[in-house]
Design a protein around this motif. Structure first.
Motif, PDB file in Angstrom:
ATOM      1  N   CYS A 272     -11.717 -19.616  -1.240  1.00  9.23           N
ATOM      2  CA  CYS A 272     -12.620 -18.520  -1.168  1.00  9.23           C
ATOM      3  C   CYS A 272     -12.220 -17.931  -2.730  1.00  9.23           C
ATOM      4  O   CYS A 272     -11.035 -17.757  -3.438  1.00  9.23           O
ATOM      5  CB  CYS A 272     -12.132 -16.987   0.034  1.00  9.23           C
TER       6      CYS A 272
ATOM      7  N   SER B 162     -11.707 -13.626  -6.725  1.00 12.84           N
ATOM      8  CA  SER B 162     -11.446 -11.723  -6.760  1.00 12.84           C
ATOM      9  C   SER B 162     -11.619 -11.721  -5.385  1.00 12.84           C
ATOM     10  O   SER B 162     -12.137 -12.315  -4.878  1.00 12.84           O
ATOM     11  CB  SER B 162     -12.732 -12.198  -8.358  1.00 12.84           C
TER      12      SER B 162
ATOM     13  N   GLY C 182     -16.511 -17.922  -5.884  1.00 12.87           N
ATOM     14  CA  GLY C 182     -17.250 -18.511  -7.242  1.00 12.87           C
ATOM     15  C   GLY C 182     -17.349 -19.869  -7.264  1.00 12.87           C
ATOM     16  O   GLY C 182     -17.283 -20.416  -6.413  1.00 12.87           O
TER      17      GLY C 182
HETATM   18  P1  AMP Z   1     -13.629 -18.952  -7.559  1.00 14.26           P
HETATM   19  O1  AMP Z   1     -14.317 -19.100  -5.843  1.00 14.26           O
HETATM   20  O2  AMP Z   1     -13.836 -19.159  -8.762  1.00 14.26           O
HETATM   21  O3  AMP Z   1     -12.711 -17.510  -7.394  1.00 14.26           O
HETATM   22  O4  AMP Z   1     -11.974 -20.021  -7.399  1.00 14.26           O
HETATM   23  C1  AMP Z   1     -11.267 -19.869  -5.632  1.00 14.26           C
HETATM   24  C2  AMP Z   1     -10.933 -21.548  -5.247  1.00 14.26           C
HETATM   25  O5  AMP Z   1     -10.006 -22.449  -6.452  1.00 14.26           O
HETATM   26  C3  AMP Z   1     -10.032 -20.929  -4.011  1.00 14.26           C
HETATM   27  O6  AMP Z   1     -10.868 -21.561  -2.923  1.00 14.26           O
HETATM   28  C4  AMP Z   1      -8.932 -21.724  -5.072  1.00 14.26           C
HETATM   29  O7  AMP Z   1      -8.361 -23.413  -3.830  1.00 14.26           O
HETATM   30  C5  AMP Z   1      -9.285 -21.948  -6.363  1.00 14.26           C
HETATM   31  N1  AMP Z   1      -8.505 -21.408  -7.102  1.00 14.26           N
HETATM   32  C6  AMP Z   1      -9.588 -20.619  -8.135  1.00 14.26           C
HETATM   33  N2  AMP Z   1      -7.997 -19.586  -9.036  1.00 14.26           N
HETATM   34  C7  AMP Z   1      -7.397 -19.754  -7.714  1.00 14.26           C
HETATM   35  C8  AMP Z   1      -5.290 -19.185  -8.655  1.00 14.26           C
HETATM   36  N3  AMP Z   1      -5.701 -18.473  -8.627  1.00 14.26           N
HETATM   37  N4  AMP Z   1      -4.580 -20.215  -7.812  1.00 14.26           N
HETATM   38  C9  AMP Z   1      -5.283 -21.524  -7.319  1.00 14.26           C
HETATM   39  N5  AMP Z   1      -6.056 -21.728  -6.558  1.00 14.26           N
HETATM   40  C10 AMP Z   1      -7.002 -20.863  -7.418  1.00 14.26           C
END
Ligand code: AMP
Length: 189
Positions: free
Chosen positions: A8, A11, A106
């Motif tokens: 997920c 953000s 995202g």
């Molecule tokens: P996004 O959808 O681009 O925000 O990325 C979310 C997914 O990427 C999550 O399910 C996480 O497994 C990984 N991810 C993104 N940001 C982080 C973070 N700050 N810490 C750990 N995993 C992250």
């Protein structure tokens, strides 16, 4: 079914319904006595699903690559696994989880979801994978999946194996009955 891995957004998204659904999913995972596996961060929907699962008595395992360690990790995880690389992290998430659910998110979320779908169609994964389609967030992606079937790049059976619902209870009920699709991946070969 013991551990559910949730992909997920890191953000919260623009619609409060996303955070509310992350909360509801954490609650439902805990209510069934399941553990949560996720990326380990305390940000956005990731933080919300973890908080909710923990508040409702679930075991929560965060798996993060060492580049994120100490920067964004959730402070109260039951277990934190730190890996050297992103790829090792995803392999570990896959290895210890019994099913996968994508909430809105995202690129990170899309990538994680699509990897599991890819592995399912080549028989590398026989674990269920669901999409929680909150307020139609995934409608266009699902339509695109249909187009890829129509254009003969994806088999309909593989498209139809994706469990899509707006209710976490229904997704987890369907996980219990899930049977992997065991057919050749290639079309028109
Ligand atoms: P996004 O959808 O681009 O925000 O990325 C979310 C997914 O990427 C999550 O399910 C996480 O497994 C990984 N991810 C993104 N940001 C982080 C973070 N700050 N810490 C750990 N995993 C992250």
């Amino acid at each position: 079914m013991k551990k559910i891995c949730v992909f997920c957004g890191s953000s919260p998204g623009a619609d409060l319904a996303y955070l509310q659904m992350a909360n509801k999913l954490g609650e439902e995972i805990a209510a069934r006595g399941f553990g949560l596996v996720y990326g380990g961060s305390n940000l956005g929907l990731m933080g919300e699903v973890a908080k909710s699962a923990l508040d409702n008595g679930s075991n929560v395992t965060g798996i993060m690559p060492k580049v994120f360690e100490g920067r964004v990790q959730h402070p109260n995880l039951t277990e934190l696994i730190v890996t050297d690389t992103m790829h090792q992290r995803k392999a570990k998430m896959f290895e210890i989880s019994d099913g996968f659910i994508a909430l809105p998110g995202g690129f990170g979320t899309f990538e994680e979801l699509l990897e599991i779908l890819t592995w399912s169609q080549i028989g590398y994964s026989s674990k269920p994978c669901g999409i929680l389609n909150v307020n139609g967030y995934y409608d266009e992606l699902l339509k695109f999946f249909d187009k890829s079937v129509e254009m003969r790049f994806v088999k309909k059976e593989h498209r139809d194996a994706i469990i899509v619902d707006t209710d976490p209870k229904k997704i987890l009920d369907k996980f219990e009955k899930y049977k992997p699709v065991i057919i050749d991946k290639w079309i028109d070969k």
